[in-house]
Design an enzyme around this catalytic site. Structure first.
Site, mmCIF file in Angstrom:
data_model
loop_
_atom_site.group_PDB
_atom_site.id
_atom_site.type_symbol
_atom_site.label_atom_id
_atom_site.label_comp_id
_atom_site.label_asym_id
_atom_site.label_seq_id
_atom_site.Cartn_x
_atom_site.Cartn_y
_atom_site.Cartn_z
ATOM 1 N N GLU A 131 4.904 -2.988 11.283
ATOM 2 C CA GLU A 131 5.039 -1.746 12.039
ATOM 3 C C GLU A 131 6.432 -1.663 12.673
ATOM 4 O OE1 GLU A 131 2.740 0.298 11.673
ATOM 5 O OE2 GLU A 131 0.726 -0.543 11.902
ATOM 6 N N ASN A 148 4.936 6.323 9.735
ATOM 7 C CA ASN A 148 5.874 5.729 10.701
ATOM 8 C C ASN A 148 6.864 4.762 10.037
ATOM 9 O OD1 ASN A 148 4.308 3.488 10.136
ATOM 10 N ND2 ASN A 148 3.682 3.103 12.246
ATOM 11 N N HIS A 207 6.042 2.098 8.140
ATOM 12 C CA HIS A 207 5.599 0.716 7.923
ATOM 13 C C HIS A 207 5.438 0.418 6.440
ATOM 14 C CE1 HIS A 207 0.917 1.475 8.265
ATOM 15 N NE2 HIS A 207 1.370 1.789 7.076
ATOM 16 N N ASP A 235 -1.862 -7.056 2.493
ATOM 17 C CA ASP A 235 -2.406 -7.189 3.837
ATOM 18 C C ASP A 235 -3.925 -7.056 3.846
ATOM 19 O OD1 ASP A 235 -2.555 -4.479 3.246
ATOM 20 O OD2 ASP A 235 -0.966 -3.921 4.623
HETATM 21 P P1 PGA Z 1 -1.749 5.825 2.532
HETATM 22 O O1 PGA Z 1 -1.236 4.600 3.394
HETATM 23 O O2 PGA Z 1 -1.494 5.458 1.106
HETATM 24 O O3 PGA Z 1 -3.224 5.918 2.829
HETATM 25 O O4 PGA Z 1 -0.956 7.030 2.957
HETATM 26 C C1 PGA Z 1 0.026 4.082 3.132
HETATM 27 C C2 PGA Z 1 0.359 2.984 4.114
HETATM 28 O O5 PGA Z 1 -0.091 3.058 5.272
HETATM 29 O O6 PGA Z 1 1.092 2.068 3.739
#
Ligand code: PGA
Length: 243
Positions: free
Chosen positions: A145, A138, A140, A71
């Site tokens: 999301e 959450n 995702h 992404d």
């Molecule tokens: P993070 O993010 O590695 O900074 O915890 C993970 C994500 O949002 O997929």
């Protein structure tokens, strides 16, 4: 636990990073010109460091792979230090000499057309051998999301409030976090031959439990990985504490 999932519980962030790098390097060594999927965020930084070191020690060579990233924020300039293009160059691509790298273009004039072109690029390589994933608190994966409906292919999507809040730690102010992103969709991710998901820290413990043992629901996008044929999950002891 489902047979298609392999779980490695390790002590801490360093052990998670090392284990992930070893599994990934083995996959690259088996197919040095294959296509591999990368993730950004705090979680894979240690893994990328370990891979860079392994390449220096001649234990692997990433320079001939084709790279696809999950992404990118939208809109964002590729040379913005907050962009995922910048992140990948800084943490992995430059030092390992990865030049065949693809990241959705956060500067594209037409985000929809960019998503279609990106999806086309992934399928034209014959698919991704191994996709690395982090996970949002959450649930995702990529920027897919939690929602009533999920999108199959690479899409232009709004970020969830929880994601904006969580990612604002990396920006000068929450107002600076882009409100949209271009993300590989659930189908784009599920088509990868293998998936390697990493999670570290207590803030991920509950969502990891739901991902592995909870119902399959679009409200926890990572729970759809229960349907994938070959998923490896590496968690440190804090992220494993609800398992
Ligand atoms: P993070 O993010 O590695 O900074 O915890 C993970 C994500 O949002 O997929």
């Amino acid at each position: 636990m489902l047979k298609n999932l392999t779980l490695h519980k390790v002590t801490n962030y360093e052990a998670m990073s090392q284990k992930a790098a070893e599994i990934f390097a083995e996959a690259v060594n088996a197919n040095p010109t294959g296509s591999f999927g990368f993730a950004t965020g705090s979680t894979p930084i240690g893994m990328y460091k370990a891979l860079t070191q392994m390449q220096k020690n001649s234990q692997t060579n990433l320079s001939k792979i084709t790279a696809f990233n999950l992404d990118e924020y939208y809109p964002i300039k590729a040379n913005d230090p907050q962009s995922y293009a910048y992140f990948m160059a800084e943490h992995l691509f430059t030092e390992t000499g990865i030049t065949k790298s693809h990241i959705p273009n956060g500067e594209a004039k037409d985000p929809q057309a960019e998503c279609e072109a990106y999806e086309q690029k992934i399928s034209s390589t014959g698919g991704i051998d191994m996709q690395i994933l982090g996970i949002g608190t959450n649930g995702h994966i990529g920027f897919n999301e939690p929602a009533q409906n999920l999108l199959a292919t690479t899409s232009y999507v709004p970020l969830a409030e929880a994601t904006i809040e969580s990612n604002s730690r990396l920006f000068a102010s929450p107002d600076d976090v882009p409100r949209h992103a271009l993300t590989m969709g659930i189908h784009s991710i599920m088509m990868a031959k293998r998936i390697l998901l990493l999670a570290s820290g207590a803030s991920k413990a509950e969502i990891i439990r739901q991902t592995i043992y909870g119902p399959i629901t679009t409200q926890v996008p990572a729970s759809l990985l229960q349907l994938h044929q070959d998923v490896t999950i590496i968690v440190d002891s804090d992220a494993a504490k609800n398992l």
